[in-house]
Design a protein around this motif. Structure first.
Motif, short mmCIF file in Angstrom:
data_model
loop_
_atom_site.label_atom_id
_atom_site.label_comp_id
_atom_site.label_asym_id
_atom_site.label_seq_id
_atom_site.Cartn_x
_atom_site.Cartn_y
_atom_site.Cartn_z
N GLN A 97 -14.17 9.94 42.57
CA GLN A 97 -14.56 8.44 42.45
C GLN A 97 -13.25 7.45 42.50
OE1 GLN A 97 -16.15 7.94 38.44
NE2 GLN A 97 -15.21 9.97 37.84
N LYS A 98 -13.59 6.33 42.62
CA LYS A 98 -12.56 5.53 42.67
C LYS A 98 -11.84 5.27 41.34
CE LYS A 98 -13.59 2.34 46.66
NZ LYS A 98 -13.78 0.95 46.92
N ALA A 99 -10.40 5.13 41.43
CA ALA A 99 -9.59 4.80 40.08
C ALA A 99 -10.32 3.43 39.65
CB ALA A 99 -8.20 4.67 40.26
N ARG A 100 -10.08 2.86 38.33
CA ARG A 100 -10.57 1.66 37.91
C ARG A 100 -9.77 0.78 38.47
NH1 ARG A 100 -10.59 3.13 33.05
NH2 ARG A 100 -12.71 3.18 32.88
N SER A 148 -7.70 4.13 45.58
CA SER A 148 -7.69 5.47 45.68
C SER A 148 -8.93 5.94 45.21
CB SER A 148 -6.39 6.02 44.98
OG SER A 148 -6.45 5.56 43.69
N MET A 149 -9.24 7.29 45.73
CA MET A 149 -10.41 8.18 45.36
C MET A 149 -9.63 9.40 44.80
SD MET A 149 -13.20 7.02 46.02
CE MET A 149 -14.58 8.46 46.10
N VAL A 150 -10.16 9.65 43.45
CA VAL A 150 -9.36 10.79 42.71
C VAL A 150 -10.51 11.61 42.16
CG1 VAL A 150 -7.84 11.23 40.52
CG2 VAL A 150 -7.33 9.16 42.04
N VAL A 151 -10.33 12.78 41.90
CA VAL A 151 -11.47 13.91 41.28
C VAL A 151 -10.85 13.80 39.74
CG1 VAL A 151 -12.18 16.14 40.91
CG2 VAL A 151 -11.36 15.09 43.31
N HIS A 152 -11.89 13.16 38.92
CA HIS A 152 -11.40 12.89 37.67
C HIS A 152 -12.85 12.44 36.95
CE1 HIS A 152 -11.21 8.72 38.55
NE2 HIS A 152 -10.80 8.44 37.24
N SER A 153 -12.92 11.94 35.60
CA SER A 153 -14.06 11.37 34.87
C SER A 153 -13.49 10.37 34.38
CB SER A 153 -14.48 12.63 33.84
OG SER A 153 -14.99 13.71 34.48
N ARG A 154 -14.20 9.45 34.33
CA ARG A 154 -14.01 8.09 33.69
C ARG A 154 -15.31 7.29 33.21
NH1 ARG A 154 -14.61 3.31 36.39
NH2 ARG A 154 -14.85 3.43 38.80
N PHE A 155 -15.22 6.43 32.23
CA PHE A 155 -16.11 5.88 31.88
C PHE A 155 -16.66 4.67 32.96
CE2 PHE A 155 -14.41 7.08 27.65
CZ PHE A 155 -15.41 7.78 27.49
N ASP A 156 -18.06 4.38 33.05
CA ASP A 156 -18.63 3.51 33.89
C ASP A 156 -18.32 1.95 33.12
OD1 ASP A 156 -19.62 5.32 35.59
OD2 ASP A 156 -21.63 5.32 34.55
N GLU A 157 -18.26 0.89 34.16
CA GLU A 157 -17.86 -0.27 33.56
C GLU A 157 -19.15 -0.93 33.68
OE1 GLU A 157 -14.97 -1.39 32.29
OE2 GLU A 157 -13.80 0.58 32.87
N GLY A 158 -20.42 -0.72 34.02
CA GLY A 158 -21.53 -1.34 33.88
C GLY A 158 -21.82 -1.87 32.66
N ASN A 159 -21.67 -1.11 31.67
CA ASN A 159 -22.17 -1.55 30.19
C ASN A 159 -21.07 -2.23 29.36
OD1 ASN A 159 -23.57 -2.07 27.86
ND2 ASN A 159 -23.87 0.07 27.36
N VAL A 160 -20.57 -3.45 29.16
CA VAL A 160 -19.56 -3.67 28.63
C VAL A 160 -20.04 -4.35 27.17
CG1 VAL A 160 -17.62 -5.49 28.48
CG2 VAL A 160 -18.54 -4.36 30.63
N SER A 161 -19.40 -4.20 26.15
CA SER A 161 -19.81 -4.32 24.82
C SER A 161 -19.36 -6.05 24.44
CB SER A 161 -19.03 -3.56 23.68
OG SER A 161 -18.96 -4.00 22.47
N ASP A 162 -20.20 -6.53 23.78
CA ASP A 162 -19.74 -7.89 23.31
C ASP A 162 -18.94 -7.83 21.88
OD1 ASP A 162 -21.29 -9.13 25.44
OD2 ASP A 162 -23.00 -8.97 24.02
N LEU A 163 -18.18 -6.66 21.74
CA LEU A 163 -17.44 -6.93 20.27
C LEU A 163 -16.50 -7.53 20.44
CD1 LEU A 163 -16.79 -2.70 20.08
CD2 LEU A 163 -18.56 -4.23 18.76
N PRO A 164 -16.20 -8.16 19.28
CA PRO A 164 -15.10 -9.17 19.28
C PRO A 164 -13.64 -8.57 19.35
CG PRO A 164 -15.94 -8.73 16.87
CD PRO A 164 -16.67 -8.19 18.00
N VAL A 165 -12.87 -8.98 20.11
CA VAL A 165 -11.53 -8.75 20.63
C VAL A 165 -10.43 -9.31 19.77
CG1 VAL A 165 -9.91 -8.15 22.11
CG2 VAL A 165 -12.26 -8.06 22.88
#
Length: 422
Positions: free
Chosen positions: A136-139, A143-160
């Motif tokens: 999959q693509k890096a964040r 580049s395409m890399v064989v690895h595991s990463r979290f999806d970016e589709g669900n973003v939290s509304d937690l305060p930063v």
């Protein structure tokens, strides 16, 4: 620091042999014969050669001279022996005390994790035996890399905690921080009830948090963990970062500190860009307790983690043998090993090291679990991910956790809700 037995040095050797029987019997005969001959030769003619005085001079004095000579020879031997005995007793008592301290375990009160494994549990991934990694693509970047990463589709509304200007780059950074915080919060969900119960007695008894993080992002990871704890209503917990090199040795340092408070270890791995091939992102949280106090409801003890230790990469066999010693177990009792190795040299040395440590069972492939090959190499969280998977598997008996040049023995207790036999 790890328990070090080297100050004990080697045991003081005992003297090899005292005065020998046969030679000293011959010496006694020589003393008796020569002494009697000299007495008879020099005995006054006018004195009768009988009575106590004669026999004392003829037999007693030679025997006393022999005993004196024997004592002079025996005395250094006895002094040497008693000195060696006394030193060895003190040495053994010191070693026994250190070994008792080294074999003290930490209770495992809970585990939680958030990993990009497609909604599966670690136990199901291990049972399937299939890698969950994919190309999959890096964040950031094409580049395409064989690895595991979290999806970016669900973003939290937690305060930063950080504020940024309204440009695209800083908004992306804010979004990333919120996503990491969300994942940490998900890992803390299974531990929320236990952390709340343990925190009810005030800060003196409340758990403390140690965050494993790389130096360049240590302050950011610490703030992300604090944000996640705040969302769980646990903002009062003391938090601090630990060097990434510590990994399992965080537990060793906690045992040395003799702190009576529970310990929450949080390890986070996240790649902003250029993730290594075969890697994975993730967050693992493990709640530990030194066992000084009885834990309140609803907290339960899931197992015990014996003192981890760190060895030399070239002495893997010594690492395994010491792990067995610190874990109070025999090699034949260990039926499973959770291994994460940094390089192929470690893998090549593994069979020989297992043979030297009489762990032939663990040298077999079916007794080894390699999460770094199924889920991906999680870097600083590998060891804690293995502990979480081992606890989740409910496998009985001692299990070996090996993360490169660090190792520990983990005992998992039977689950009160275990219905695997039904």
């Amino acid at each position: 620091m790890p328990i070090d037995l080297t100050p004990a040095a080697a045991a003081r050797p005992y003297p090899k042999q005292g005065p020998r029987l046969v030679p000293w019997l011959l010496i006694w005969v020589a003393f008796a014969t020569l002494g009697a001959a000299l007495v008879i030769l020099f005995w006054p003619v006018s004195w009768p050669a009988k009575g106590f005085g004669f026999w004392f001079c003829a037999a007693g004095i030679p025997s006393l001279a022999y005993l004196l000579a024997l004592s002079l020879v025996r005395l250094p031997f006895e002094l040497h022996w008693f000195r060696a005995y006394g030193d060895n007793v003190v040495r053994q008592e010191w070693k026994d005390k250190k070994q008792v301290q080294a074999q003290q375990p930490l209770q495992v009160l809970g585990i939680g994790y958030c990993l990009p494994v497609g909604g599966q549990t670690l136990a199901s991934v291990v049972a399937a035996g299939q890698s969950v990694q994919k190309a999959q693509k890096a964040r950031k970047g094409p580049s395409m890399v064989v690895h595991s990463r979290f999806d970016e589709g669900n973003v939290s509304d937690l305060p930063v905690a950080h504020s940024f200007a309204d440009n695209e780059a800083q908004e992306a950074e804010s979004r990333q921080v919120a996503t990491v915080t969300l994942k940490i919060g998900e890992a803390l969900v299974p531990l929320a009830a236990s952390l709340t119960a343990l925190s009810q007695y005030g800060p003196v008894f409340a758990p403390v948090v140690r965050v494993l993080a790389r130096d360049e992002v240590a302050s950011l990871r610490l703030q992300q963990v604090r944000d996640a704890l705040a969302q769980a209503g646990l903002s009062q917990l003391e938090c601090r970062t630990e060097p990434v090199s510590d990994r399992l040795m965080v537990a060793d340092a906690w045992l040395d500190a003799r702190d009576r408070r529970p310990l929450l270890v949080v390890a986070v791995e996240w790649y902003e860009q250029d993730p290594p091939a075969g890697s994975t992102e993730g967050c693992v949280a493990v709640l530990l307790n030194a066992g000084y106090y009885k834990v309140p409801e609803p907290v339960t003890v899931l197992g015990k983690l014996h003192r981890p230790l760190k060895g030399e990469a070239r002495a893997l066999d010594h690492l395994l043998m010491n792990a067995l010693k610190w874990g109070r177990t025999e090699s034949a009792a260990v039926q499973q090993a959770w291994i994460s190795s940094p390089d192929s040299d470690h893998d090549r040395a593994w069979p020989t090291a297992c043979k030297a440590a009489t762990l032939e069972r663990i040298a077999q492939t079916e007794a080894q679990h390699r999460l770094d090959r199924l889920v991906g190499n999680a870097g600083l969280i590998n060891a804690w991910m293995s502990i979480a998977a081992a606890v989740e598997s409910h496998a009985q008996g001692p299990q070996l956790i090996v993360d490169g040049n660090q190792a520990a023995i983990l005992y998992v207790f039977p689950s009160v809700h275990d219905d695997t036999d039904q």
